[in-house]
Design a protein around this motif. Structure first.
Motif, mmCIF file in Angstrom:
data_model
loop_
_atom_site.group_PDB
_atom_site.id
_atom_site.type_symbol
_atom_site.label_atom_id
_atom_site.label_comp_id
_atom_site.label_asym_id
_atom_site.label_seq_id
_atom_site.Cartn_x
_atom_site.Cartn_y
_atom_site.Cartn_z
ATOM 1 N N LYS A 38 15.803 40.806 124.135
ATOM 2 C CA LYS A 38 16.937 39.913 124.348
ATOM 3 C C LYS A 38 16.546 38.749 125.276
ATOM 4 O O LYS A 38 15.769 38.912 126.208
ATOM 5 C CB LYS A 38 18.107 40.682 124.962
ATOM 6 N N SER A 76 20.408 36.455 134.421
ATOM 7 C CA SER A 76 19.505 36.903 133.342
ATOM 8 C C SER A 76 19.445 38.424 133.303
ATOM 9 O O SER A 76 18.417 39.008 132.967
ATOM 10 C CB SER A 76 18.103 36.324 133.545
ATOM 11 N N SER A 77 20.572 39.087 133.646
ATOM 12 C CA SER A 77 20.581 40.543 133.759
ATOM 13 C C SER A 77 20.356 41.247 132.427
ATOM 14 O O SER A 77 20.019 42.436 132.401
ATOM 15 C CB SER A 77 21.911 41.004 134.380
ATOM 16 N N ASN A 78 20.556 40.549 131.303
ATOM 17 C CA ASN A 78 20.329 41.156 129.987
ATOM 18 C C ASN A 78 19.010 40.730 129.350
ATOM 19 O O ASN A 78 18.680 41.184 128.262
ATOM 20 C CB ASN A 78 21.481 40.797 129.038
ATOM 21 N N THR A 79 18.280 39.859 130.026
ATOM 22 C CA THR A 79 17.038 39.337 129.460
ATOM 23 C C THR A 79 15.930 40.372 129.565
ATOM 24 O O THR A 79 15.728 40.987 130.626
ATOM 25 C CB THR A 79 16.639 38.038 130.181
ATOM 26 N N GLU A 80 15.178 40.575 128.479
ATOM 27 C CA GLU A 80 14.166 41.625 128.409
ATOM 28 C C GLU A 80 12.748 41.064 128.312
ATOM 29 O O GLU A 80 11.845 41.717 127.801
ATOM 30 C CB GLU A 80 14.460 42.548 127.223
ATOM 31 N N LEU A 129 10.025 41.305 134.862
ATOM 32 C CA LEU A 129 10.808 42.448 134.423
ATOM 33 C C LEU A 129 10.843 43.516 135.515
ATOM 34 O O LEU A 129 9.838 43.785 136.178
ATOM 35 C CB LEU A 129 10.199 43.054 133.159
ATOM 36 N N SER A 133 14.612 49.156 134.914
ATOM 37 C CA SER A 133 15.642 48.757 133.946
ATOM 38 C C SER A 133 15.088 48.032 132.732
ATOM 39 O O SER A 133 15.747 47.970 131.691
ATOM 40 C CB SER A 133 16.676 47.865 134.636
ATOM 41 N N LYS A 135 14.723 44.899 132.628
ATOM 42 C CA LYS A 135 15.453 43.629 132.594
ATOM 43 C C LYS A 135 14.849 42.655 133.602
ATOM 44 O O LYS A 135 14.295 43.058 134.625
ATOM 45 C CB LYS A 135 16.934 43.838 132.932
ATOM 46 N N ALA A 137 16.215 40.551 135.858
ATOM 47 C CA ALA A 137 17.439 40.161 136.576
ATOM 48 C C ALA A 137 17.082 39.521 137.901
ATOM 49 O O ALA A 137 16.370 40.113 138.705
ATOM 50 C CB ALA A 137 18.329 41.373 136.797
#
Length: 264
Positions: A38, A76-80, A129, A133, A135, A137
């Motif tokens: 994501k 950017s808590s959903n960025t992978e 990252l 998690s 993520k 974030a």
């Protein structure tokens, strides 16, 4: 009978040939799935605190002696994926000479944002990252960035601008500096020779500064004295030129995914 026998042989040959030429064939259907990482990086600057209420200054205005900050939020808590980001200040208009930007609340010289040609890189950083998690974030180990600003009440420096730096100033500032240096030299009874040979105000400023620096010691000519005259002239013109204009700039955010590398 012979004909019938030949027909039987022929039919048998065809049947046997069919079985001889046949091949075993199997067909099945499978599938492969790859999860796409994501990408959800968002940016929002909060400029409400840029214009505050100051005593002795009209509401919603800034002036020499004021300061503040521009807060920004990076989400950017959903960025992978890991990413690199830059925050740029662009289209800077009518910036007063004494107004400076910083990346630290202490507003020290080492944290000053260098503004050149109406463009400045305020922040440049990486967001990695999180191992737990998965993520990227911002906020766990890094805080969202803040741009601090301060408009000094008056220029407080003992460093004299050289002729190259003066030449980069506006014509109005060069003319004002030359005029004030002339008045200062006259007050100190310092003679400046061959001043009429200079065709530019920047050149005249250099003549005055050189003469003041070489003045006799008992006349107490110091860099601090000269710098104060020069900077007061700049401040005065800033007040005249910026009195009816708005100082503005644009904040531009650029986030780019970092190039992946294969793990061993």
């Amino acid at each position: 009978l012979l004909v019938i026998l030949l027909l039987i042989v022929t039919i048998a040959s065809l049947i046997l040939a069919t079985y001889a030429w046949a091949k075993y064939t199997s067909q099945e259907t499978g599938s492969a799935i790859a999860q796409v990482a994501k990408w959800d990086v968002k940016f929002e600057p909060y400029t409400d605190e840029f214009v505050q209420e100051f005593e002795y200054v009209a509401p919603n205005n800034i002036a020499p002696g004021t300061s503040g900050q521009v807060e920004m939020t990076i989400s950017s808590s959903n960025t992978e994926v890991s990413y690199h980001y830059e925050i740029l200040m662009t289209k800077i208009k009518n910036k007063p000479t004494n107004l400076h930007f910083y990346t630290d609340a202490n507003m020290g010289n080492e944290k000053e944002i260098t503004v050149t040609e109406s463009r400045a890189t305020a922040y440049s950083d990486d967001v990695e990252l999180d191992e737990e998690s998965g993520k990227a974030a911002i906020g766990k180990e890094k805080a969202s960035p803040v741009i601090y600003w301060n408009w000094a009440y008056e220029t407080d420096t003992t460093t004299v601008l050289n002729d190259g730096e003066i030449a980069k100033l506006s014509q109005a500032k060069q003319k004002k500096i030359a005029h004030d240096l002339e008045v200062f030299a006259n007050e100190k009874s310092v003679t400046v020779t061959d001043i009429q040979s200079e065709s530019t105000d920047a050149g005249k400023c250099k003549k005055y500064i050189d003469a003041l620096k070489l003045a006799e010691s008992e006349k107490s000519m110091t860099d601090a004295d000269i710098a104060k005259v020069v900077n007061n002239a700049i401040d005065a013109v800033d007040g005249e030129e910026l009195g009816d204009d708005s100082m503005s700039f644009t904040i531009q955010f650029i986030a780019t995914q970092k190039q992946p590398t294969q793990k061993p």
